[in-house]
Write an enzyme that holds these catalytic residues in place. Sequence first.
Site, PDB file in Angstrom:
ATOM      1  N   VAL A 245       0.889  -1.168   0.000  1.00  0.00           N
ATOM      2  CA  VAL A 245       0.000   0.000   0.000  1.00  0.00           C
ATOM      3  C   VAL A 245       0.926   1.217   0.000  1.00  0.00           C
ATOM      4  O   VAL A 245       1.031   1.958   0.977  1.00  0.00           O
ATOM      5  CB  VAL A 245      -0.948  -0.007   1.221  1.00  0.00           C
ATOM      6  CG1 VAL A 245      -2.030   1.060   1.066  1.00  0.00           C
ATOM      7  CG2 VAL A 245      -1.605  -1.378   1.385  1.00  0.00           C
ATOM      8  N   HIS A 246       1.590   1.401  -1.132  1.00  0.00           N
ATOM      9  CA  HIS A 246       2.754   2.273  -1.251  1.00  0.00           C
ATOM     10  C   HIS A 246       2.594   3.632  -0.555  1.00  0.00           C
ATOM     11  O   HIS A 246       3.407   4.020   0.282  1.00  0.00           O
ATOM     12  CB  HIS A 246       3.058   2.536  -2.726  1.00  0.00           C
ATOM     13  CG  HIS A 246       3.166   1.314  -3.575  1.00  0.00           C
ATOM     14  ND1 HIS A 246       4.222   0.442  -3.498  1.00  0.00           N
ATOM     15  CD2 HIS A 246       2.330   0.823  -4.541  1.00  0.00           C
ATOM     16  CE1 HIS A 246       4.051  -0.544  -4.367  1.00  0.00           C
ATOM     17  NE2 HIS A 246       2.918  -0.328  -5.011  1.00  0.00           N
TER      18      HIS A 246
END
Length: 321
Positions: A245-246
């Site tokens: 979930v950059h």
Amino acid sequence: MRRKLILDVDTGTDDAVAIMLAALHPSLELLAVTTVNGNVEVQYCTENSLKTLDFIGRGDIPVYQGCPKPLVRPDFPVPRSLKKDDGIHIKTLPLPPAVSSKQDKNAVEFLIETFRNATDDIVLVPVGPLTNIAAAITADPDFVKNVPEIVIMGGAHYTGNVTPAAEFNVWADPEAAAIVFSAGFAKLTLVPLDATFQALVTGEQAKALEDLGSNAGIAASRFIAQRIKGYDATQPMKISGAAPVHDAVCVAYLVRPDLLETRHVNIVVETQGMHTVGRTVIDVNRRGNNEPNGHVAFGAQADIFIEMLMTVFQGGRRDHD
């Protein structure tokens, strides 16, 4: 005091999680969200941002729409119409329609004016293509010195995600990224795939977020489940049934700097290479003659990241659809 920040996004599922984390964390004050062409066209990024804020009861946070195309190019290096659907990027987030509306002022104008007039430190956190930031630098010679800190999600050293060489945010507007990295920000931190791929969220953890019962937990669970499905199909991670979930990692870093392991190095962007356009060239071995211009994260502590999501997303509205 809470840390003040502005998020520059191309919302996107991971951007949405980042927005929720920034809007709900008790140690952060999200002043505004600015949007840019990226994951989807900018008007969809704006609507997705508004929907996300409304869903968690933070429709009071203003959203400013920014650049609709890359700084120099008429489109991405590979036109959007020719890009494959990777199962991760979705045009419209599965949330109720927005009730709030975007602001009239353009995002670039807002950024320039806000940092020019700021009396307190504000961290600028771009987690999409860097078009808005480069446009602000180009329009205002003082913009760089007015920004005390910038934390960027983008780039990759060991592996790309849109080409073998490049990460999407930098690849989508490499000329803008080149301007930003060469601008001389006083404190620049780059959070590339090398770090975010180490802060994976599993399907079981996504289910635990849903079980919190809050709007934020339920929305994050939906988005992460979608990401896991897409990554499993197109780019499996080292942990099966898990996905990065950059963008939310950048927000978490503002509160917990120990989340990331960084090195002070030189960063440049390839804008011409046939096979390497958009590559972030990170000089980890000091082979070039250029001085370090940023702190690059090469490691991340997944347990810190997951614990923060679980803690923060317990709060907020609970009248979910």
